[in-house]
Each structure stands twice: as C-alpha cells, then as structure tokens.
Design an enzyme around this catalytic site. Sequence first.
Site, PDB file in Angstrom:
ATOM      1  N   LYS A 146      39.636  47.286  54.635  1.00  0.00           N
ATOM      2  CA  LYS A 146      40.394  47.073  53.415  1.00  0.00           C
ATOM      3  C   LYS A 146      41.819  47.567  53.398  1.00  0.00           C
ATOM      4  O   LYS A 146      42.390  48.131  54.409  1.00  0.00           O
ATOM      5  CB  LYS A 146      39.654  48.160  52.523  1.00  0.00           C
ATOM      6  CG  LYS A 146      39.476  47.919  51.281  1.00  0.00           C
ATOM      7  CD  LYS A 146      38.393  47.139  50.729  1.00  0.00           C
ATOM      8  CE  LYS A 146      38.705  46.934  49.089  1.00  0.00           C
ATOM      9  NZ  LYS A 146      37.370  46.015  48.765  1.00  0.00           N
ATOM     10  N   GLY A 171      29.380  46.744  30.811  1.00  0.00           N
ATOM     11  CA  GLY A 171      30.501  46.102  31.324  1.00  0.00           C
ATOM     12  C   GLY A 171      30.124  44.591  31.086  1.00  0.00           C
ATOM     13  O   GLY A 171      29.465  43.978  31.726  1.00  0.00           O
TER      14      GLY A 171
HETATM   15  P1  NAD Z   1      36.193  43.590  35.329  1.00  0.00           P
HETATM   16  O1  NAD Z   1      37.631  44.556  35.413  1.00  0.00           O
HETATM   17  O2  NAD Z   1      36.264  42.257  35.151  1.00  0.00           O
HETATM   18  O3  NAD Z   1      34.790  44.072  34.532  1.00  0.00           O
HETATM   19  C1  NAD Z   1      34.581  45.422  34.244  1.00  0.00           C
HETATM   20  C2  NAD Z   1      34.441  45.517  32.687  1.00  0.00           C
HETATM   21  O4  NAD Z   1      34.034  46.940  32.518  1.00  0.00           O
HETATM   22  C3  NAD Z   1      35.524  45.469  31.950  1.00  0.00           C
HETATM   23  O5  NAD Z   1      35.276  44.531  30.862  1.00  0.00           O
HETATM   24  C4  NAD Z   1      35.958  46.924  31.265  1.00  0.00           C
HETATM   25  O6  NAD Z   1      36.475  47.039  29.962  1.00  0.00           O
HETATM   26  C5  NAD Z   1      34.702  47.434  31.414  1.00  0.00           C
HETATM   27  N1  NAD Z   1      34.318  48.826  31.370  1.00  0.00           N
HETATM   28  C6  NAD Z   1      35.015  49.889  31.938  1.00  0.00           C
HETATM   29  N2  NAD Z   1      34.683  51.066  31.599  1.00  0.00           N
HETATM   30  C7  NAD Z   1      33.602  50.784  30.963  1.00  0.00           C
HETATM   31  C8  NAD Z   1      32.699  51.735  30.561  1.00  0.00           C
HETATM   32  N3  NAD Z   1      32.509  53.220  30.702  1.00  0.00           N
HETATM   33  N4  NAD Z   1      31.703  51.222  29.637  1.00  0.00           N
HETATM   34  C9  NAD Z   1      31.430  49.942  29.457  1.00  0.00           C
HETATM   35  N5  NAD Z   1      32.290  49.045  29.960  1.00  0.00           N
HETATM   36  C10 NAD Z   1      33.277  49.577  30.569  1.00  0.00           C
HETATM   37  O7  NAD Z   1      35.373  43.521  36.857  1.00  0.00           O
HETATM   38  P2  NAD Z   1      34.454  42.700  37.460  1.00  0.00           P
HETATM   39  O8  NAD Z   1      35.236  41.856  38.472  1.00  0.00           O
HETATM   40  O9  NAD Z   1      33.529  42.004  36.449  1.00  0.00           O
HETATM   41  O10 NAD Z   1      33.578  43.705  38.377  1.00  0.00           O
HETATM   42  C11 NAD Z   1      32.646  44.590  37.925  1.00  0.00           C
HETATM   43  C12 NAD Z   1      32.239  45.619  38.677  1.00  0.00           C
HETATM   44  O11 NAD Z   1      31.570  45.000  39.975  1.00  0.00           O
HETATM   45  C13 NAD Z   1      32.980  46.667  39.585  1.00  0.00           C
HETATM   46  O12 NAD Z   1      32.703  47.944  39.830  1.00  0.00           O
HETATM   47  C14 NAD Z   1      33.593  45.680  40.780  1.00  0.00           C
HETATM   48  O13 NAD Z   1      34.166  46.584  41.765  1.00  0.00           O
HETATM   49  C15 NAD Z   1      32.054  45.383  41.144  1.00  0.00           C
HETATM   50  N6  NAD Z   1      32.200  44.025  42.127  1.00  0.00           N
HETATM   51  C16 NAD Z   1      32.912  43.064  41.563  1.00  0.00           C
HETATM   52  C17 NAD Z   1      32.928  41.988  42.457  1.00  0.00           C
HETATM   53  C18 NAD Z   1      33.171  40.579  42.055  1.00  0.00           C
HETATM   54  O14 NAD Z   1      33.261  39.618  42.552  1.00  0.00           O
HETATM   55  N7  NAD Z   1      34.029  40.546  40.819  1.00  0.00           N
HETATM   56  C19 NAD Z   1      32.163  41.966  43.743  1.00  0.00           C
HETATM   57  C20 NAD Z   1      31.457  43.113  44.000  1.00  0.00           C
HETATM   58  C21 NAD Z   1      31.673  44.284  43.227  1.00  0.00           C
END
Ligand code: NAD
Length: 359
Positions: free
Chosen positions: A94, A194
Amino acid sequence: MSIETSHVNIPHLPDDLLNYAESVGHGELHIKMDKETGLRAIVSIHSTNLGPALGGCRFIEYNNASEAIYDAMRLARGMTYKAAISNLPLGGGKSVIMRPKVIRNREALFEAFGSFVNDLGGRYITAIDSGTTVEDMDVIQRKTPYVTTTSRADESHGDPSFATALGVFSGILAAVKFRLGKTDLDGLHFAIQGTGHVGYLMAKRLHAAGAKLTVCDMNMESAQRCANEFGAHVVDPKDIFQVECDVFSPCALGGILNDHTIPQIKAKIVAGSANNQLGLIKHGQTLLNRGILYIPDYVINAGGLIEVVGIYHNDSPEKIKKDVEHIHDTVLMICQQAQEQNIDPAVVADNIAAKRIYG
Ligand code: NAD
C-alpha cells in the site's frame, strides 16, 4: 471508489512502528521526499511471497508521518491476506502520499510519485484508493509501468466499485444459500449501510434480484436516490443496525461491528463491502455466538482487486467476470469450514490465507 479528502482517523497508533512491522511480518518500508513537488510518500510492502505487492495509493491528510506510515503498513498487510484468500499471484502493499494543505501542482506530484514507484523495480504495483483518481493513475503511468486502474473506455471508467459490487453480490448469494437454504434473493430484506459507489451498485443489483431494501447514508441525497430508483426505505444511519432483515450489508466504513452495535443487529447474515468491519478480532466470535453469519470483509470485497489484477495481466472481460464471481465459491468454502470446525469464519479465512502466504 471512496474519495476521502478530509483527515483520517488512525486507530491505536503503536508506540514503536518498527516493532509493529516486525510483529506482523512486514517486509519493506520505503519513504520518498521531493522538495520541488512537495511529495512526501510512503510505500509499504508487507509481503512479496506470492508475487509483487499490489495495493492502492491513498492521498489524504495525516496529522504526522507516523500516522501515515502506520496507515500504509496496516493496509498493506490487509492486501497480502486479500490477495492470498483470492488465490491471486500477488503480495500485499500500500502507498500513502501525505496530502499537503495546498497542492501546488497535482500532476507534478503524481509524476514524482510515479518515479518513486518505478525505482522499486516492480516489487510494488500501485492503484487507485481514497483520495486518488483514475486521472492520477494516468499521470503515474507516464513514469512507470507498475500502475493499474488507469483510464478505460468501459462502463466503469476504471472505477473498481463495479467489480467490487459484483463480488459482494456473488458472496451474498453463497451466504444466503448456506444460511437460509435459498438459491435466489427474491423477497429477502437487505439493510444497506452506505449508498456510495459500492452501496448504490449493490442496491441496484439486489433490487433487480427481487430483494426488498432499507438503506441509510450520512448523505441524504445518496440514500434518497435509492428510494427513488429502487423503492428503498430510508432510515436514519443510527437506526440501520436494528432493521428486521435477512442481511445487513455494511458498505460505508470500518469498525462498525462492535460491542455497541452487535447486540442491536437483527439480521441473520452480515455481508458487505466495507473494509475492516470487525471492531476487534473477538467480535467475529461475538457474531458467531449470536448466531449471525459474518462473511469476512476481505474475502467478499476482493472483486475490485481481482479485476485490477486481471486487467494488469490483459485477461479478457469474460475471464475477469468469472474470477470475480468465484468469490461465491470461496465464501461457501469458508462457511462450510467454519461450521465444521465451529469457529468464526474470519478466523477460517485468516488461517487459509496465512497457510498460502507462509506455507
Ligand atoms: P464511498 O465513499 O463512495 O461510499 C461510502 C458511503 O458511506 C458514502 O456515501 C458516505 O456518505 C457513507 N457513510 C459514511 N459514514 C456513514 C455512516 N456512519 N452511516 C451511513 N453511511 C455512511 O465508498 P465506496 O467506494 O462505496 O466504498 C465503501 C466501502 O467499501 C469502504 O469501506 C471501502 O473501503 C470499501 N471497499 C470499496 C471498494 C471499491 O471498489 N470501491 C473495494 C473494497 C472495499
């Protein structure tokens, strides 16, 4: 993809970072500073036992360098395990670029970072992560071939969230088959925490599969979009744990399965994309004691990584899709072993991954 530009909270910063590194089997730590561009970057390579270390590049603010180094190290270790459980020929790494208060020249900064990655000779391959964009990856590519998630002309435009959502969906199908004895999702009730990139795409897939949805997001507009498009019921974020449902799907942030939240959960299955969902390792056992099937996060959310590796190796879209959907079989295998051994699925996943990494 999460684009967090604000400051990040780093849990439990160890007193001695190198002792921590040694205790979790860390291989290498590289630091680069470039006065001209303001670059302050860290590449952490946890392991190259199974192949080059692949992992995203974060570009967020930190209070100090120790926090940035620790963040890179703990995330690198997670990548080693995610690659191993997904049977990918990769190690785990990372990188972190400490986001300055003022960015003088973003392109120059990412070019300097690209040169840094190139200097590592391919032991580390970088990709998009919190705070970085596909465009940044394109800039990095000017200086090094050791970068993926550069721009592409398909529906995803290089965003791994599509593949992540497909993987989570495949894993959910397996969990539902195992725990509820159902081969489809028709009529099942999902509570999604989320509705960002992955959460929204999950809602879309689940709705198309006939599921009933309850959603929440800190951003009301985002949750409301799921109500408008998929007929989802919207609740306040603090109420999402208590929703009477079949599957609770955390797709927002880490640490949300803890002493406070687990007693509130009414779902039979917890399966979602968020990283580091368990507050502490022991909370996997707490869920098991409550009869809740927890699907380990790094197993079910590996779709993005699987796709990124496939693209890096020039695999066909069909092969990549099949590889992502294979998460279904991995989840099923972990659930079966967990049941046979009467242990928490997170421990099963860790054991399988560790065996592959360390032999
Ligand atoms: P994102 O930032 O697009 O979406 C996260 C959402 O969660 C946001 O809309 C935010 O407003 C909301 N949020 C934050 N705190 C909250 C709470 N307490 N209650 C309800 N909603 C809340 O992120 P993403 O890319 O959709 O990723 C989501 C999760 O998945 C993260 O933990 C990320 O690390 C993990 N992840 C994502 C990917 C990917 O390909 N995007 C891959 C592996 C893991």
